[in-house]
Motif scaffolding. Structure first.
Motif, short mmCIF file in Angstrom:
data_model
loop_
_atom_site.label_atom_id
_atom_site.label_comp_id
_atom_site.label_asym_id
_atom_site.label_seq_id
_atom_site.Cartn_x
_atom_site.Cartn_y
_atom_site.Cartn_z
N LYS A 126 0.83 -1.21 0.00
CA LYS A 126 0.00 0.00 0.00
C LYS A 126 0.86 1.26 0.00
O LYS A 126 0.47 2.27 -0.60
CB LYS A 126 -0.91 -0.01 1.22
N MET A 127 1.99 1.21 0.66
CA MET A 127 2.86 2.38 0.66
C MET A 127 3.35 2.69 -0.75
O MET A 127 3.34 3.85 -1.21
CB MET A 127 4.06 2.14 1.59
N ILE A 128 3.75 1.65 -1.48
CA ILE A 128 4.19 1.86 -2.86
C ILE A 128 3.04 2.34 -3.73
O ILE A 128 3.17 3.29 -4.52
CB ILE A 128 4.81 0.56 -3.42
N GLU A 129 1.87 1.70 -3.57
CA GLU A 129 0.71 2.06 -4.40
C GLU A 129 0.26 3.50 -4.14
O GLU A 129 0.05 4.27 -5.09
CB GLU A 129 -0.43 1.08 -4.10
N LEU A 130 0.11 3.86 -2.87
CA LEU A 130 -0.38 5.21 -2.56
C LEU A 130 0.62 6.28 -2.99
O LEU A 130 0.22 7.35 -3.47
CB LEU A 130 -0.65 5.31 -1.06
N THR A 131 1.89 6.00 -2.85
CA THR A 131 2.90 6.97 -3.28
C THR A 131 2.83 7.21 -4.78
O THR A 131 2.86 8.37 -5.25
CB THR A 131 4.30 6.49 -2.88
N ILE A 206 -8.76 1.82 -3.25
CA ILE A 206 -7.60 2.27 -2.48
C ILE A 206 -7.67 1.76 -1.04
O ILE A 206 -6.64 1.66 -0.36
CB ILE A 206 -7.50 3.81 -2.51
N ARG A 207 -8.87 1.45 -0.56
CA ARG A 207 -8.99 0.92 0.81
C ARG A 207 -8.87 -0.60 0.86
O ARG A 207 -9.08 -1.19 1.92
CB ARG A 207 -10.34 1.34 1.40
N LEU A 208 -8.57 -1.21 -0.26
CA LEU A 208 -8.42 -2.66 -0.28
C LEU A 208 -7.26 -3.08 0.63
O LEU A 208 -6.13 -2.61 0.49
CB LEU A 208 -8.17 -3.14 -1.71
N GLY A 209 -7.54 -3.95 1.58
CA GLY A 209 -6.55 -4.39 2.54
C GLY A 209 -6.64 -3.68 3.88
O GLY A 209 -6.11 -4.17 4.88
N GLY A 211 -9.37 -3.21 5.63
CA GLY A 211 -10.24 -4.00 6.51
C GLY A 211 -9.49 -5.16 7.15
O GLY A 211 -9.72 -5.50 8.32
N LEU A 212 -8.58 -5.76 6.39
CA LEU A 212 -7.79 -6.86 6.94
C LEU A 212 -6.86 -6.36 8.04
O LEU A 212 -6.67 -7.03 9.07
CB LEU A 212 -7.00 -7.53 5.83
N LEU A 213 -6.29 -5.17 7.84
CA LEU A 213 -5.45 -4.59 8.88
C LEU A 213 -6.26 -4.32 10.15
O LEU A 213 -5.79 -4.57 11.27
CB LEU A 213 -4.82 -3.28 8.39
N ALA A 214 -7.47 -3.80 9.97
CA ALA A 214 -8.31 -3.54 11.14
C ALA A 214 -8.68 -4.83 11.86
O ALA A 214 -8.70 -4.88 13.11
CB ALA A 214 -9.58 -2.80 10.71
N THR A 215 -8.94 -5.88 11.11
CA THR A 215 -9.28 -7.16 11.72
C THR A 215 -8.10 -7.73 12.50
O THR A 215 -8.25 -8.22 13.62
CB THR A 215 -9.73 -8.15 10.63
N ILE A 216 -6.92 -7.66 11.90
CA ILE A 216 -5.72 -8.17 12.59
C ILE A 216 -5.45 -7.37 13.86
O ILE A 216 -5.15 -7.93 14.92
CB ILE A 216 -4.52 -8.14 11.64
N ASN A 276 -3.97 3.24 11.02
CA ASN A 276 -4.18 4.66 11.24
C ASN A 276 -3.38 5.51 10.25
O ASN A 276 -3.86 6.55 9.77
CB ASN A 276 -3.80 5.03 12.68
N HIS A 277 -2.17 5.07 9.95
CA HIS A 277 -1.35 5.82 8.98
C HIS A 277 -2.00 5.82 7.60
O HIS A 277 -2.12 6.88 6.95
CB HIS A 277 0.04 5.20 8.91
N PHE A 278 -2.45 4.66 7.15
CA PHE A 278 -3.07 4.59 5.83
C PHE A 278 -4.43 5.28 5.79
O PHE A 278 -4.86 5.72 4.72
CB PHE A 278 -3.21 3.13 5.39
N SER A 279 -5.10 5.36 6.92
CA SER A 279 -6.35 6.12 6.94
C SER A 279 -6.09 7.58 6.63
O SER A 279 -6.83 8.22 5.86
CB SER A 279 -7.03 5.97 8.31
N ARG A 280 -5.03 8.15 7.21
CA ARG A 280 -4.69 9.54 6.91
C ARG A 280 -4.24 9.71 5.46
O ARG A 280 -4.66 10.67 4.78
CB ARG A 280 -3.59 10.03 7.86
N VAL A 281 -3.40 8.80 4.99
CA VAL A 281 -2.90 8.91 3.62
C VAL A 281 -4.04 8.73 2.62
O VAL A 281 -4.12 9.45 1.60
CB VAL A 281 -1.79 7.88 3.38
N THR A 282 -4.94 7.81 2.88
CA THR A 282 -6.08 7.58 1.99
C THR A 282 -7.00 8.78 1.96
O THR A 282 -7.55 9.16 0.90
CB THR A 282 -6.85 6.32 2.44
N ARG A 283 -7.20 9.41 3.12
CA ARG A 283 -8.04 10.61 3.16
C ARG A 283 -7.44 11.72 2.30
O ARG A 283 -8.17 12.44 1.58
CB ARG A 283 -8.19 11.06 4.61
#
Length: 317
Positions: A126-131, A206-209, A211-216, A276-283
């Motif tokens: 996700k870091m590579i994709e979002l960047t 972009i939010r794919l994955g 939900g899995l992070l939140a579950t873990i 939490n980090h990806f929530s900010r970046v996705t926003r």
């Protein structure tokens, strides 16, 4: 006459002395135990062999004379203690605790380790994709900032595939399908609905994955706690079977059980932080997508105004 009297007097004195000496001899014999006086010891003759008397045994001489026999019990005790100490040191290793754990506890540890691996995989991907997509969308918005129409904006973008290109294509398609309709409000409303669908689809992608992070992050501590409870139950069962509360017997099982909770926390804490980090970046990225949607809507509005302005001018002529 005088001579006879003298002899009689001497005889009486002798008898009296004998009677007095007899009790004294008896008392001396009683005081000495009735034993005769020791005779004078004669020196041994040179021809007779002299036998040496053995020395009296000294206390502790036997222990000093046989050090091996005394050291044998201590050495055996040290040999018995050394494996226990070595085993205790081995128990402090996470790998050895994992190998000696129960099957259920092992399954929990493996599952948590796999969840941690998934977490870090999602983080890197996700870091590579979002960047990349943030840079691409920012560059696309900069390119169409000076465009005056949808066609000019599409020409400026070229063959790049991004969400802005999809928005421009949806606006062009809606304008083409609505040809001959004089209501600009209806065209803009339908185009805005298409834009909203594209934005929602991009947000889901972009939010794919996430939900899995939140579950873990939410379930890993409880899964680790389950492994801990199971391991402690087995430890108590082992204590009841061994009928001892020695720390060397109790500690390894409890340490193995607590290792499951530790792995659960190791899997959960990074998952929560990364989520939490990806929530900010996705926003932040979705704000760029909304900007792209607004840019496509403005270009569509300009095209509609030009079209209807040209038709009105031709009608006036």
């Amino acid at each position: 006459m005088n001579l006879s009297h003298l002899r009689a007097t001497v005889a009486v004195i002798g008898v009296a002395m004998l009677s007095l000496s007899t009790p004294l001899l008896a008392q001396q014999k009683a005081g000495s135990g009735g034993q005769p006086a020791p005779a004078v010891q004669q020196a041994p003759s040179p021809a007779a062999p002299v036998q040496a008397t053995p020395p009296a045994p000294v206390p502790g001489a036997a222990a000093l004379a046989t050090p091996d026999a005394a050291a044998a019990p201590a050495e055996s005790e040290s040999k018995l203690l050394k494996p226990t100490t070595t085993g205790g040191l081995r128990e402090l290793s996470p790998w050895s605790m994992f190998l000696s754990a129960d099957v259920i506890v092992k399954a929990v540890m493996i599952g948590l380790a796999f969840a941690s691996l998934v977490t870090w995989t999602i983080f890197i991907a996700k870091m590579i994709e979002l960047t990349l997509i943030r840079r691409k969308l920012s560059a696309a918005l900069a390119k169409i900032s000076g465009a005056r129409s949808l066609a000019e904006a599409q020409f400026a973008l070229g063959a790049k595939e991004c969400v802005l290109a999809s928005l421009l294509a949806a606006a062009m398609r809606e304008g083409r399908l609505s040809a001959g309709i004089s209501s600009d409000a209806g065209i803009k409303e339908r185009a805005a609905s298409s834009f909203a669908e594209i934005v929602r689809a991009e947000a889901r992608r972009i939010r794919l994955g996430m939900g899995l992070l939140a579950t873990i992050g939410a379930t890993s501590p409880f899964v680790g706690l389950f492994g801990t409870v199971w391991g402690i139950m087995n430890s108590f069962i082992g204590i009841s079977k061994s009928q001892t509360t020695n720390l060397a017997v109790v500690a390894p099982g409890i340490a193995e059980a607590l290792l499951a909770t530790a792995i659960g926390l190791v899997a959960a804490i990074p998952a929560v932080i990364i989520y939490n980090h990806f929530s900010r970046v996705t926003r932040t990225y979705l704000e760029l997508v909304n900007r792209a949607s607004g840019a496509a809507g403005r270009l569509l509005s300009r095209d509609l105004d030009r079209t209807h302005g040209g038709s009105h001018s031709r009608a006036a002529e």
